[in-house]
Scaffold this motif. Structure first.
Motif, PDB file in Angstrom:
ATOM      1  N   ARG A 300       0.824  -1.215   0.000  1.00  0.00           N
ATOM      2  CA  ARG A 300       0.000   0.000   0.000  1.00  0.00           C
ATOM      3  C   ARG A 300       0.862   1.272   0.000  1.00  0.00           C
ATOM      4  O   ARG A 300       0.396   2.342  -0.366  1.00  0.00           O
ATOM      5  CB  ARG A 300      -0.919   0.045   1.244  1.00  0.00           C
ATOM      6  N   TYR A 301       2.100   1.152   0.465  1.00  0.00           N
ATOM      7  CA  TYR A 301       2.961   2.332   0.626  1.00  0.00           C
ATOM      8  C   TYR A 301       3.951   2.450  -0.532  1.00  0.00           C
ATOM      9  O   TYR A 301       4.484   1.450  -0.999  1.00  0.00           O
ATOM     10  CB  TYR A 301       3.729   2.253   1.951  1.00  0.00           C
ATOM     11  N   GLN A 319       0.402   6.395   1.169  1.00  0.00           N
ATOM     12  CA  GLN A 319      -0.480   5.472   0.462  1.00  0.00           C
ATOM     13  C   GLN A 319      -1.203   6.245  -0.644  1.00  0.00           C
ATOM     14  O   GLN A 319      -2.014   7.126  -0.342  1.00  0.00           O
ATOM     15  CB  GLN A 319      -1.534   4.890   1.418  1.00  0.00           C
TER      16      GLN A 319
END
Length: 377
Positions: A300-301, A319
């Motif tokens: 997600r990052y 994100q």
């Protein structure tokens, strides 16, 4: 469809932040559903191969359609027509609701995770029970340790913890005063703002023993709102005659002024810094339209940025999903008349939120085939 359900299946767990959003929505609308834990074999056999990662909530309709993400689940049913639409008619209410939704689902992740994991010793019995119920004893340890490890990338550390706790208490005081006068944020039914805020306020801050007790003692009206959000239909006996409509004429209750002041104080400069980071990322890599935001779907990052939270220096993970949430505000604004747009922009400026909408940057984030991707414009 291999199972025999004639109702919607919601894959999730009671202590999940994002599952709570979808669950509250389904209950409010009176939509038939059954909640299924991720330990159910169907999740590994049929759901994960479709969504390409282990993530909740996931809705499976009786027709076999799969919808991943709480915000997408809400929109799936909004398109079909529901009893209590979560989108106000007024443009200002709608745009502010998106900003509150962002605050709840993104900016309050440090609050939720801090109170759950920093106070782990004080609530170990409760947390272990919850996690084991969803995935079994053996997996519970692994998942709890992994969740615990997320604190640094959320900017939770010895320097920020006092500010995170002050923020939670300030939020409780503001909302307690508001919910003394109104059943929901913008009137007589929940909007996407309520659904955004209920994420952290239910699963972590309302159910976990340490923050839940603070909420009950300090802000009983907020705890009552949490109950109201999780009840079937509209649970508003304290407000006889209030009705089930949003406030007329795009009115914003004065009791929310302190909330918007707090949001403006807390999402900046972090949001601005994250957007600048993504601008540079796009300029450097020039991703094509539809390219996934990260090499693997479960990532997600895309990096970290030095910023600050309530004046305290902090390093925060980025994100791209935040753009998926906020783009809605831009899209709503673009659909308004010129007069309406000017009125809303002026109202955002007056509340210190003019920079909360990303605006046209030549790119945004979309979701295609259940994965976040760059959308080029």
């Amino acid at each position: 469809m291999s199972h025999q359900d004639t109702v919607n299946r919601l894959y999730g767990v009671p202590h999940s932040l994002y599952t709570g959003i979808a669950r509250c929505y389904l209950r409010t609308q009176g939509i038939d559903y059954v909640e299924v834990p991720t330990s159910h074999p169907d999740f590994a056999d049929r759901i994960m191969p479709t969504i390409q990662r282990s993530i909740i909530p996931v809705l499976e309709t009786p027709e076999g359609e799969i919808v991943q993400d709480s915000l997408d689940i809400i929109d799936h049913f909004e398109k079909q027509g529901v009893r209590y639409s979560a989108y106000p008619d007024g443009l200002l209410q709608r745009v502010l609701a998106v900003i509150i939704q962002y605050y709840g689902t993104q900016a309050m992740l440090p609050h939720a995770m801090h109170y759950r994991w920093t106070y782990r010793d004080d609530q170990e019995v409760f947390l272990r029970d919850q996690f084991a119920a969803g995935v079994g004893e053996a997996m519970a340890d692994k998942i709890m340790s992994r969740m615990n490890s997320y604190l640094p990338q959320l900017g939770v550390n010895d320097h920020t913890i006092p500010e995170i706790e002050a923020s939670y208490e300030q939020l409780l005081d503001t909302l307690n005063a508001h919910f003394a006068e109104h059943p929901y944020l913008f009137g007589g039914r929940p909007s996407i703002a309520d659904y955004g805020l209920i994420g952290p306020m239910l699963a972590h801050l309302g159910r976990d023993p340490v923050p839940g007790n603070i909420m009950k003692v300090r802000a009983p009206k907020v705890f009552r709102w949490v109950e109201r959000m999780t009840a079937p239909g509209l649970d508003t006996p304290e407000f006889p005659g209030y009705g089930d409509k949003f406030l007329a004429d795009d009115a914003i209750p004065e009791t929310l002024d302190p909330l918007f002041a707090q949001i403006a104080d807390e999402i900046f400069p972090m949001l601005t810094d994250k957007l600048k980071f993504m601008d540079s990322l796009i300029a450097e890599h020039q991703p094509e339209d539809g390219q996934p935001v990260s090499p693997k779907p479960h990532q997600r990052y895309v990096g970290a940025v030095k910023s600050s939270f309530r004046g305290v220096p902090v390093q925060a993970g980025i994100q791209p999903y935040l753009l998926y949430v906020l783009r809605k505000g831009d899209e709503m604004l673009a659909e308004g008349s010129a007069d309406d747009q000017a009125r809303v922009r002026e109202a955002l400026s007056a509340r210190g939120l003019a920079e909360a909408l990303p605006g046209d940057r030549g790119y945004t984030v979309d979701r295609r085939n259940h994965i976040e991707v760059w959308e080029r414009r």
